[in-house]
Design a protein around this motif. Structure first.
Motif, PDB file in Angstrom:
ATOM      1  N   CYS A  51      15.674  51.795  68.988  1.00  0.00           N
ATOM      2  CA  CYS A  51      14.358  51.185  68.808  1.00  0.00           C
ATOM      3  C   CYS A  51      14.015  50.989  67.339  1.00  0.00           C
ATOM      4  N   HIS A  52      13.404  49.854  67.024  1.00  0.00           N
ATOM      5  CA  HIS A  52      13.016  49.568  65.638  1.00  0.00           C
ATOM      6  C   HIS A  52      11.935  50.516  65.125  1.00  0.00           C
ATOM      7  N   THR A  53      11.321  51.292  66.033  1.00  0.00           N
ATOM      8  CA  THR A  53      10.305  52.272  65.620  1.00  0.00           C
ATOM      9  C   THR A  53      10.933  53.578  65.144  1.00  0.00           C
ATOM     10  N   GLY A  54      12.255  53.678  65.268  1.00  0.00           N
ATOM     11  CA  GLY A  54      12.964  54.881  64.855  1.00  0.00           C
ATOM     12  C   GLY A  54      13.323  55.812  65.995  1.00  0.00           C
ATOM     13  N   HIS A  55      12.935  55.452  67.195  1.00  0.00           N
ATOM     14  CA  HIS A  55      13.223  56.291  68.356  1.00  0.00           C
ATOM     15  C   HIS A  55      14.601  55.983  68.941  1.00  0.00           C
ATOM     16  N   GLU A  56      15.130  56.985  69.609  1.00  0.00           N
ATOM     17  CA  GLU A  56      16.443  56.839  70.252  1.00  0.00           C
ATOM     18  C   GLU A  56      16.418  55.707  71.283  1.00  0.00           C
ATOM     19  N   SER A  57      15.322  55.583  72.023  1.00  0.00           N
ATOM     20  CA  SER A  57      15.148  54.577  73.059  1.00  0.00           C
ATOM     21  C   SER A  57      13.818  53.855  72.847  1.00  0.00           C
ATOM     22  N   CYS A  58      13.743  52.618  73.243  1.00  0.00           N
ATOM     23  CA  CYS A  58      12.479  51.880  73.194  1.00  0.00           C
ATOM     24  C   CYS A  58      11.478  52.444  74.213  1.00  0.00           C
ATOM     25  N   PHE A  59      11.957  53.203  75.169  1.00  0.00           N
ATOM     26  CA  PHE A  59      11.107  53.801  76.195  1.00  0.00           C
ATOM     27  C   PHE A  59      10.783  55.245  75.813  1.00  0.00           C
ATOM     28  N   TYR A  60      10.095  55.404  74.692  1.00  0.00           N
ATOM     29  CA  TYR A  60       9.818  56.730  74.130  1.00  0.00           C
ATOM     30  C   TYR A  60       8.422  57.255  74.444  1.00  0.00           C
ATOM     31  N   ARG A  61       7.616  56.498  75.196  1.00  0.00           N
ATOM     32  CA  ARG A  61       6.251  56.947  75.500  1.00  0.00           C
ATOM     33  C   ARG A  61       5.893  56.616  76.943  1.00  0.00           C
ATOM     34  N   THR A  62       4.966  57.413  77.462  1.00  0.00           N
ATOM     35  CA  THR A  62       4.508  57.188  78.825  1.00  0.00           C
ATOM     36  C   THR A  62       3.353  56.188  78.813  1.00  0.00           C
ATOM     37  N   LEU A  63       2.950  55.749  79.985  1.00  0.00           N
ATOM     38  CA  LEU A  63       1.817  54.835  80.112  1.00  0.00           C
ATOM     39  C   LEU A  63       0.532  55.484  79.601  1.00  0.00           C
ATOM     40  N   ASP A  64       0.463  56.806  79.654  1.00  0.00           N
ATOM     41  CA  ASP A  64      -0.701  57.542  79.141  1.00  0.00           C
ATOM     42  C   ASP A  64      -0.658  57.727  77.624  1.00  0.00           C
ATOM     43  N   GLY A  65       0.428  57.283  76.991  1.00  0.00           N
ATOM     44  CA  GLY A  65       0.535  57.374  75.538  1.00  0.00           C
ATOM     45  C   GLY A  65       1.216  58.625  75.021  1.00  0.00           C
ATOM     46  N   ASP A  66       1.727  59.454  75.926  1.00  0.00           N
ATOM     47  CA  ASP A  66       2.441  60.655  75.501  1.00  0.00           C
ATOM     48  C   ASP A  66       3.810  60.280  74.944  1.00  0.00           C
ATOM     49  N   ILE A  67       4.159  60.847  73.790  1.00  0.00           N
ATOM     50  CA  ILE A  67       5.473  60.616  73.189  1.00  0.00           C
ATOM     51  C   ILE A  67       6.465  61.558  73.867  1.00  0.00           C
ATOM     52  N   VAL A  68       7.462  60.979  74.516  1.00  0.00           N
ATOM     53  CA  VAL A  68       8.440  61.778  75.252  1.00  0.00           C
ATOM     54  C   VAL A  68       9.862  61.588  74.714  1.00  0.00           C
ATOM     55  N   GLY A  69      10.027  60.668  73.775  1.00  0.00           N
ATOM     56  CA  GLY A  69      11.343  60.396  73.208  1.00  0.00           C
ATOM     57  C   GLY A  69      11.457  60.903  71.790  1.00  0.00           C
ATOM     58  N   GLU A  70      12.683  61.068  71.366  1.00  0.00           N
ATOM     59  CA  GLU A  70      12.971  61.603  70.044  1.00  0.00           C
ATOM     60  C   GLU A  70      13.055  60.497  68.990  1.00  0.00           C
ATOM     61  N   ARG A  71      12.416  60.731  67.850  1.00  0.00           N
ATOM     62  CA  ARG A  71      12.560  59.826  66.702  1.00  0.00           C
ATOM     63  C   ARG A  71      13.805  60.275  65.948  1.00  0.00           C
ATOM     64  N   VAL A  72      14.741  59.357  65.745  1.00  0.00           N
ATOM     65  CA  VAL A  72      16.024  59.710  65.145  1.00  0.00           C
ATOM     66  C   VAL A  72      16.250  59.116  63.760  1.00  0.00           C
ATOM     67  N   PHE A  73      15.340  58.221  63.324  1.00  0.00           N
ATOM     68  CA  PHE A  73      15.421  57.707  61.960  1.00  0.00           C
ATOM     69  C   PHE A  73      14.050  57.226  61.513  1.00  0.00           C
ATOM     70  N   ASP A  74      13.897  57.118  60.195  1.00  0.00           N
ATOM     71  CA  ASP A  74      12.655  56.645  59.595  1.00  0.00           C
ATOM     72  C   ASP A  74      12.748  55.125  59.413  1.00  0.00           C
ATOM     73  N   PRO A  75      11.972  54.353  60.168  1.00  0.00           N
ATOM     74  CA  PRO A  75      12.076  52.902  60.058  1.00  0.00           C
ATOM     75  C   PRO A  75      11.713  52.365  58.673  1.00  0.00           C
ATOM     76  N   ASP A  76      10.801  53.036  57.965  1.00  0.00           N
ATOM     77  CA  ASP A  76      10.448  52.582  56.612  1.00  0.00           C
ATOM     78  C   ASP A  76      11.630  52.684  55.663  1.00  0.00           C
ATOM     79  N   ALA A  77      12.489  53.664  55.870  1.00  0.00           N
ATOM     80  CA  ALA A  77      13.665  53.826  55.018  1.00  0.00           C
ATOM     81  C   ALA A  77      14.778  52.843  55.372  1.00  0.00           C
ATOM     82  N   VAL A  78      14.780  52.365  56.620  1.00  0.00           N
ATOM     83  CA  VAL A  78      15.842  51.479  57.087  1.00  0.00           C
ATOM     84  C   VAL A  78      15.493  50.004  56.897  1.00  0.00           C
ATOM     85  N   TYR A  79      14.240  49.653  57.182  1.00  0.00           N
ATOM     86  CA  TYR A  79      13.818  48.253  57.110  1.00  0.00           C
ATOM     87  C   TYR A  79      12.904  48.073  55.903  1.00  0.00           C
TER      88      TYR A  79
END
Length: 125
Positions: free
Chosen positions: A96-124
């Motif tokens: 995911c371009h947000t830095g998460h392992e998967s684009c499906f990193y949050r629930t419909l309620d907004g809970d973050i359930v996925g892992e962030r694996v990189f800093d997008p500001d450092a990459v892009y």
């Protein structure tokens, strides 16, 4: 709808694209959903690197081209209707371009359930 050359017919929509689900081949986790043109599917098949078609940029792109977080495609599967593809991949870095392992990193309620694996500001930059 147009079709691409392969042993199995792939039906591309009126926009010339087919939906692609990228799945981690080892874990089975869905990493992202994107679209592909016939050229993107052909390049993916030829290079074993995931290629997609960006509807917002109106261009072909290779996943990880700017970030280095490429997807090595181990297998391409076609659904029963021929109108969706599954890329079974080995993902380098996050999908995911947000830095998460998967684009499906949050629930419909907004809970973050996925892992962030990189800093997008450092990459892009």
């Amino acid at each position: 709808m147009s079709r691409t050359e392969s042993a199995v017919d792939v039906a591309f929509g009126d926009d010339g694209l087919v939906t692609v689900v990228a799945q981690d081949a080892a874990s089975g986790q869905v990493l992202m959903v994107a679209h592909a043109s016939p050229e993107a599917v052909e390049r993916t098949h030829e290079t074993a690197l995931a290629h997609y078609y960006s509807r917002s940029r109106d261009e072909l792109w290779q996943k990880g081209e700017s970030s280095g977080h490429v997807q090595h495609v181990e297998e391409i599967r076609v659904d029963c209707d021929g109108d969706a593809l599954l890329y079974r991949v080995s993902q380098e870095g996050g999908a995911c371009h947000t830095g998460h392992e998967s684009c499906f990193y949050r629930t419909l309620d907004g809970d973050i359930v996925g892992e962030r694996v990189f800093d997008p500001d450092a990459v892009y930059d």
